[in-house]
Design an enzyme around this catalytic site. Structure first.
Site, mmCIF file in Angstrom:
data_model
loop_
_atom_site.group_PDB
_atom_site.id
_atom_site.type_symbol
_atom_site.label_atom_id
_atom_site.label_comp_id
_atom_site.label_asym_id
_atom_site.label_seq_id
_atom_site.Cartn_x
_atom_site.Cartn_y
_atom_site.Cartn_z
ATOM 1 N N ASP A 100 44.443 43.081 38.025
ATOM 2 C CA ASP A 100 42.646 42.592 38.399
ATOM 3 C C ASP A 100 42.696 42.028 39.120
ATOM 4 O OD1 ASP A 100 40.066 42.037 37.477
ATOM 5 O OD2 ASP A 100 40.546 40.142 36.222
ATOM 6 N N ASP A 288 36.201 46.728 40.868
ATOM 7 C CA ASP A 288 36.954 46.466 39.784
ATOM 8 C C ASP A 288 37.199 46.900 38.913
ATOM 9 O OD1 ASP A 288 37.823 45.302 37.241
ATOM 10 O OD2 ASP A 288 35.634 43.711 37.043
#
Ligand code: NAG
Ligand code: NAG
Ligand code: NAG
Ligand code: NAG
Ligand code: NAG
Ligand code: NAG
Ligand code: NAG
Ligand code: NAG
Ligand code: NAG
Length: 393
Positions: A100, A288
């Site tokens: 992440d 992201d």
């Protein structure tokens, strides 16, 4: 079985293990996309809500929208988590973690986290690792539509063959929220900057850099475009994989938030559609991998879709023709990055891959953008290098 057949058997076993095809380089691991598909309207809403909750401390200013996003996410039972995960080793135990870019902690479930959703995941058994040290400090981390609670621990963490010795990480005793309902990943491997860490400890990658386990202070991400079933990618630590892109990497400075580096965010110059510049200015985009959309505040999403032939808007969602042929390019640092036409559409109902969410001038570049570039994240000189992906990679 006598002694000799055992030795021969062992020899062949070891030989065959050793000669197994090497699928990745020692500083590269393969990433796999979580297979949950964006099928329902609820799924699209989940992304928007999760995104708003995840980045609330950074840029969300609209409190009313935040509260309704929180309420909706509490009610979801099955999540539509999107992201890429890979294998890591903590102590002597293997885990699958979501990589992440938008968080900076590493955590895995503890053996004593017995309740759902921990119970569907691999859990760390402290007693089986000789290198583990407990740290009696409790922690909690929020991830949009999920939270984890536990204590800290310290052990050696391996990604490929790159090690962070004595890495401090979270051991979850409790997981909450629809975000953890998928079986595909056990924990989260945060790849943001150290300042974003909730447990206030250097990230695994920054420790690898400090411990000189890697050559360069950067990591490269490649997300493959293929059929839904085969979405894959690769993560290269401490270097770049030159086979994955064409031309040169162009570096862009990461911006600070409140005086600190936290998420991977850079300036975007503009978008061009069929050669027509939309005249955006002062926009920034967060990178992201855990998002299947490109998100923009309402006003920007509206301008974008004005130029997409045949687009429509219904109850908060943009749709585009399933086989849209518009030529879209994002202009960053003076360079145009073309978006493959298949990335203008997402899900089964021909949702546009650009949807409204977020505040101010901040966009989020999820996978529909990231699949078109090879991206390199440098934690020492605070830059993101970009190059168009190689078509033959
Ligand atoms: C959440 O679920 C409860 C009970 O099923 C319902 O009363 C409530 O309206 C739901 N909230 C939202 C925001 O959908
Ligand atoms: C997990 O183990 C720790 C001690 O290692 C203990 O303090 C904690 O209460 C346990 N949690 C649960 C849910 O059993
Ligand atoms: C851990 O810390 C808590 C609170 O600070 C304390 O009550 C407990 O005794 C500690 N446990 C151990 C095993 O040191
Ligand atoms: C990027 O940062 C470097 C180092 O701080 C600086 O020299 C350079 O001018 C910056 N580039 C841009 C385009 O702002
Ligand atoms: C930057 O981060 C440090 C520590 O992580 C924090 O103390 C400080 O307040 C932050 N600066 C700003 C301007 O938010
Ligand atoms: C956070 O950023 C501040 C200011 O840039 C810096 O002084 C501090 O060391 C950083 N904290 C961490 C944990 O990296
Ligand atoms: C828009 O799409 C329609 C239907 O596919 C097509 O006939 C038309 O030529 C397109 N217009 C432009 C400007 O591309
Ligand atoms: C509009 O969207 C909201 C939120 O996604 C949903 O609750 C509502 O049912 C939708 N209304 C219609 C008419 O589709
Ligand atoms: C950061 O480092 C890379 C090489 O790793 C270099 O090519 C790039 O120009 C540097 N960027 C800045 C802003 O210093």
């Amino acid at each position: 079985m006598n002694k000799y057949t055992l030795i021969i058997w062992l020899y062949f076993t070891i030989f065959f293990i050793d000669s197994a095809p090497i699928t990745s380089k020692s500083n590269s691991i393969s990433l796999k996309k979580i297979t949950t598909k964006l099928l329902l309207k609820e799924g699209l809403q989940f992304y928007k809500d999760h995104h708003m909750l995840k980045y609330q401390s950074i840029f969300v200013t609209d409190q009313a929208r935040l509260i309704s996003a929180k309420k909706r996410s509490e009610n979801l039972t099955r999540s539509n988590v999107i992201g890429y995960y890979g294998e890591i080793t903590v102590g002597n135990q293997a885990f699958r973690t979501l990589f992440d870019l938008g968080s900076s902690d590493l955590w895995i479930p503890s053996q004593n986290c017995t309740q759902h959703p921990c119970s569907i995941h691999r859990r760390f058994n402290e007693r089986l690792s000789k290198t583990f040290r407990p740290i009696n400090i409790s922690y909690s981390v929020k991830y949009g539509a999920g939270s984890v609670y536990g204590t800290l621990g310290q052990d050696n963490v391996l990604v490929g063959e790159i090690e962070s010795v004595g890495q401090i990480f979270g051991l979850a005793w409790k997981e909450e929220g629809s975000f953890f309902e998928t079986q595909e990943f056990d924990g989260i491997f945060g790849m943001g900057f150290n300042n974003l860490s909730s447990i206030k400890t250097p990230t695994t990658f920054s420790n690898m850099v400090e411990q000189k386990a890697v050559k360069d202070p950067c990591f490269g991400i490649y997300l493959e475009r293929s059929d839904d079933a085969g979405h894959r990618g690769s993560l290269t630590l401490g270097g770049i994989d030159k086979t994955k892109f064409t031309g040169n990497l162009n570096y862009n400075n990461v911006s600070k938030f409140n005086g600190n580096y936290s998420v991977w965010i850079i300036d975007v110059d503009d978008i061009s559609i069929n050669g027509h510049k939309l005249n955006f200015k002062t926009k920034k985009a967060i990178f992201d991998t855990g998002n299947d959309l490109i998100l923009m505040p309402d006003k920007d999403a509206k301008i974008y879709h004005k130029f997409i032939n045949g687009s429509s808007f219904n109850n908060g969602t943009y749709f585009v023709p399933c086989r849209t042929t518009d030529l879209v390019a994002y202009i960053i640092g003076g360079i145009s990055y073309n978006i493959d036409q298949s990335d203008l559409v997402t899900g089964s109902y021909c949702y546009s891959s650009v949807q409204p969410a977020g505040d101010g001038d901040t966009w989020t570049f999820g996978d529909p953008f990231l699949r078109n570039v090879y991206s390199v994240y440098n934690i020492k000189n605070y830059s993101i290098g970009l190059a168009p992906v190689s078509k033959t990679a």
